[in-house]
Enzyme design. Structure first.
Site, PDB file in Angstrom:
ATOM      1  N   PHE A  15       0.718  -1.161   0.079  1.00 26.75           N
ATOM      2  CA  PHE A  15      -0.116  -0.041   0.074  1.00 26.75           C
ATOM      3  C   PHE A  15       0.567   1.221  -0.124  1.00 26.75           C
ATOM      4  CE2 PHE A  15      -2.152   2.781   3.308  1.00 26.75           C
ATOM      5  CZ  PHE A  15      -2.909   3.505   2.625  1.00 26.75           C
ATOM      6  N   ASP A  35      10.215  -6.664  -3.352  1.00 24.73           N
ATOM      7  CA  ASP A  35       9.154  -7.104  -2.805  1.00 24.73           C
ATOM      8  C   ASP A  35       8.872  -8.515  -2.935  1.00 24.73           C
ATOM      9  OD1 ASP A  35       6.498  -5.172  -2.017  1.00 24.73           O
ATOM     10  OD2 ASP A  35       6.264  -7.441  -2.330  1.00 24.73           O
ATOM     11  N   ALA A  85       7.081  -5.115   5.275  1.00 21.27           N
ATOM     12  CA  ALA A  85       6.583  -5.679   6.634  1.00 21.27           C
ATOM     13  C   ALA A  85       5.165  -6.502   6.477  1.00 21.27           C
ATOM     14  CB  ALA A  85       6.434  -4.528   7.671  1.00 21.27           C
ATOM     15  N   THR A 102       9.604 -11.566   9.278  1.00 21.00           N
ATOM     16  CA  THR A 102       9.769 -10.326   8.088  1.00 21.00           C
ATOM     17  C   THR A 102      10.294  -9.127   8.962  1.00 21.00           C
ATOM     18  OG1 THR A 102       8.486 -11.406   6.540  1.00 21.00           O
ATOM     19  CG2 THR A 102       8.563  -8.877   6.471  1.00 21.00           C
ATOM     20  N   THR A 136       5.769   2.553  12.777  1.00 20.65           N
ATOM     21  CA  THR A 136       4.388   2.778  13.066  1.00 20.65           C
ATOM     22  C   THR A 136       4.525   3.718  14.589  1.00 20.65           C
ATOM     23  OG1 THR A 136       2.406   1.725  13.667  1.00 20.65           O
ATOM     24  CG2 THR A 136       4.315   0.681  13.843  1.00 20.65           C
ATOM     25  N   ASP A 137       3.318   4.215  14.706  1.00 21.53           N
ATOM     26  CA  ASP A 137       2.882   4.858  16.071  1.00 21.53           C
ATOM     27  C   ASP A 137       2.734   3.861  17.109  1.00 21.53           C
ATOM     28  OD1 ASP A 137       0.525   4.281  15.102  1.00 21.53           O
ATOM     29  OD2 ASP A 137      -0.468   6.338  15.527  1.00 21.53           O
ATOM     30  N   GLU A 138       2.332   2.516  16.347  1.00 24.38           N
ATOM     31  CA  GLU A 138       1.786   1.445  17.488  1.00 24.38           C
ATOM     32  C   GLU A 138       2.849   0.796  18.392  1.00 24.38           C
ATOM     33  OE1 GLU A 138      -0.959  -1.257  15.619  1.00 24.38           O
ATOM     34  OE2 GLU A 138      -1.546  -0.023  14.056  1.00 24.38           O
ATOM     35  N   TYR A 162       2.171  -7.532  16.103  1.00 25.96           N
ATOM     36  CA  TYR A 162       2.702  -6.584  15.136  1.00 25.96           C
ATOM     37  C   TYR A 162       3.500  -5.423  15.882  1.00 25.96           C
ATOM     38  CZ  TYR A 162       2.346  -2.533  11.896  1.00 25.96           C
ATOM     39  OH  TYR A 162       2.760  -1.553  11.207  1.00 25.96           O
ATOM     40  N   ALA A 164       4.898  -5.167  18.581  1.00 26.61           N
ATOM     41  CA  ALA A 164       6.165  -5.861  19.289  1.00 26.61           C
ATOM     42  C   ALA A 164       7.228  -5.908  18.179  1.00 26.61           C
ATOM     43  CB  ALA A 164       5.757  -6.951  20.017  1.00 26.61           C
ATOM     44  N   SER A 165       6.624  -6.456  17.187  1.00 25.34           N
ATOM     45  CA  SER A 165       7.813  -6.844  16.012  1.00 25.34           C
ATOM     46  C   SER A 165       8.425  -5.431  15.347  1.00 25.34           C
ATOM     47  CB  SER A 165       7.282  -7.687  14.924  1.00 25.34           C
ATOM     48  OG  SER A 165       6.223  -7.016  14.275  1.00 25.34           O
ATOM     49  N   LYS A 166       7.615  -4.441  15.334  1.00 25.41           N
ATOM     50  CA  LYS A 166       8.233  -3.185  14.664  1.00 25.41           C
ATOM     51  C   LYS A 166       8.742  -2.518  15.805  1.00 25.41           C
ATOM     52  CE  LYS A 166       7.212  -1.345  10.966  1.00 25.41           C
ATOM     53  NZ  LYS A 166       7.497  -1.685   9.764  1.00 25.41           N
ATOM     54  N   HIS A 297      -7.055  -4.776  22.155  1.00 26.52           N
ATOM     55  CA  HIS A 297      -7.213  -3.669  21.409  1.00 26.52           C
ATOM     56  C   HIS A 297      -6.856  -2.215  21.866  1.00 26.52           C
ATOM     57  CE1 HIS A 297     -10.276  -2.182  18.025  1.00 26.52           C
ATOM     58  NE2 HIS A 297      -9.245  -1.475  18.209  1.00 26.52           N
TER      59      HIS A 297
END
Ligand code: NAD
Ligand code: TYD
Length: 375
Positions: A15, A35, A85, A102, A136-138, A162, A164-166, A297
């Site tokens: 995306f 990719d 990712a 990944t 990411t902001d996550e 997700y 945690a991996s980032k 969440h």
């Protein structure tokens, strides 16, 4: 970016990556696009540059060390922009392994190859080389309603596999700067939306389902808040950081558009009512269905983007209203793209993710204990 460069872009068929590749090619850069074409990668996003000699597409995995080293030595990029990712939180809950492979191992493989390449460069080329890690902001976790927005010094507190991996990949990049002096930078961006987003994510999923008269599955009470940014604004932020960012620094990117999920879904429905007035499903809001919540969440994300705004002069060009209208219109104008990405494996994911979420208020959502088959 002002002068013309060769860029190694990972995940450039996804995306955000494909939006960035299109804009880099339009600016005259040469792009080597690595990719793996997972379910989320789609060469259809790049059909407009299919025969452009400045776009070199390589189907391959960022964990393939030999391939990454070969691409660096053959093409001599002046920057690596790392988008590749696994990116969907719900999939990370159902099957975290691919996310670790990944997002963590893959970033390590790239960093190792980038360091060897960087150290092999002549002094002048070294000066210009950059590794930009798109994050990411996550990684910052979740906010209560009155908490200040995430800034670059907010402690990391990732909550999903997700995130945690980032977070782990961000820490690797940080260590490579600190220890090996790799000229890397990190961007931590809020939720993106816009053309070419795979319809597993909130906004395109709602558009797709509403067009088909299917339920619009709102998790929990729908009051979780995300801070939305139109994808091309994320791309201009990445360009600004590549061009003028300080090595070793992190830049938070966001458009100051905090919205509750239910408001987002209602706005999508209102736009569809306006743009598809003859649809049998008007008013589309009647399709909203509350389903069981995502485990763990995060309640609210919000980005404080003052650093990139004041230091690099970046500002989002789109408001949420203008960006969302463009997005809904884009999906209405591209039914073939939607048909193409929603065949086959997509249906299996939808069945798996939403079958477990019966309508709300009937006990806890059970997480399917599945590792493989997350795709
Ligand atoms: P996406 O899922 O749409 O695309 C990911 C791309 O990476 C796909 O083309 C996929 O084929 C490719 N890929 C996956 N695994 C690979 C591997 N092992 N080797 C090579 N290629 C691989 O993701 P996106 O939404 O475009 O996100 C891009 C990046 O931006 C990610 O790093 C994500 O964490 C970050 N990000 C996304 C958002 C968002 O809202 N989507 C917000 C902030 C940051
Ligand atoms: P998503 O697009 O998956 O992004 P992220 O989890 O990275 O923020 O989800 C955005 C928000 O929308 C998130 O709070 C979860 C919620 N959501 C739903 O309510 N229903 C859905 O079907 C999906 C996919 C997401």
């Amino acid at each position: 970016m002002s002068s013309h460069h060769t860029l190694l872009i990972t995940g450039g068929a996804g995306f955000i990556g494909s939006n960035f590749v299109l804009s880099a090619i339009a600016q005259g850069h040469r792009v080597v696009n690595l990719d793996a074409l997972t379910y989320a990668g789609n060469l259809g996003n790049l059909s407009s540059i299919e025969s452009n000699p400045n776009h070199i597409f390589v189907q391959g995995n960022i964990n393939d060390r030999d391939l990454v080293e070969r691409l660096l030595s053959e093409h001599h990029p002046s920057a690596i922009v790392h988008f590749a990712a696994e990116s969907h939180v719900d999939r990370s809950i159902a099957g975290p392994e691919a996310f670790l492979k990944t997002n963590i191992d893959g970033t390590f493989t790239l960093l190792r190859a980038a360091r060897a390449y960087y150290e092999s460069l002549a002094p002048e080329a070294r000066m210009g080389f950059r590794f930009l890690h798109v994050s990411t902001d996550e990684v910052y976790g979740t906010l209560a309603p009155e908490d200040p927005a995430f800034h670059e010094k907010t402690p990391y507190a990732p909550n999903s596999p997700y995130a945690a991996s980032k977070a782990a990949s961000d820490m690797l990049v940080r260590a490579w700067v600190h220890t090996y002096k790799l000229p890397a930078l990190i961007t931590n961006c809020s939720n993106n939306y816009g053309p070419f987003q795979f319809p597993e994510k909130l906004i395109p999923l709602m558009i797709l389902n509403a067009l088909a008269g299917k339920p619009l599955p709102v998790y929990g009470d729908g009051q979780q808040v995300r801070d939305w940014l139109f994808v091309t604004d994320h791309c201009t932020a990445i360009s600004a950081v590549l061009e003028n960012g300080q090595i070793g620094e992190t830049y938070n990117v966001g458009g100051g558009n905090q919205r509750a999920n239910l408001d987002v879904v209602n706005t999508v429905c209102a736009l569809l009512d306006e743009l598809r007035p003859d649809s049998p499903f008007v008013p589309h809001g009647q399709l909203i269905t509350y389903v069981q919540d995502r485990p763990g969440h995060d309640r609210r994300y919000a980005i404080d983007a003052r650093k990139i705004e004041s230091e690099l002069g970046w500002h989002a060009a789109e408001s949420f209203e203008t960006g969302l209208r463009k997005t809904v219109q884009w999906y209405l104008n591209h039914p073939d793209w939607l048909d193409n990405v929603t065949s086959g494996a997509y249906q299996q994911w939808v069945t798996k993710n939403y079958a477990a979420r019966t309508e709300a208020a009937t006990g806890d959502y059970a997480v399917a204990p599945v590792e493989a088959g997350a795709k």
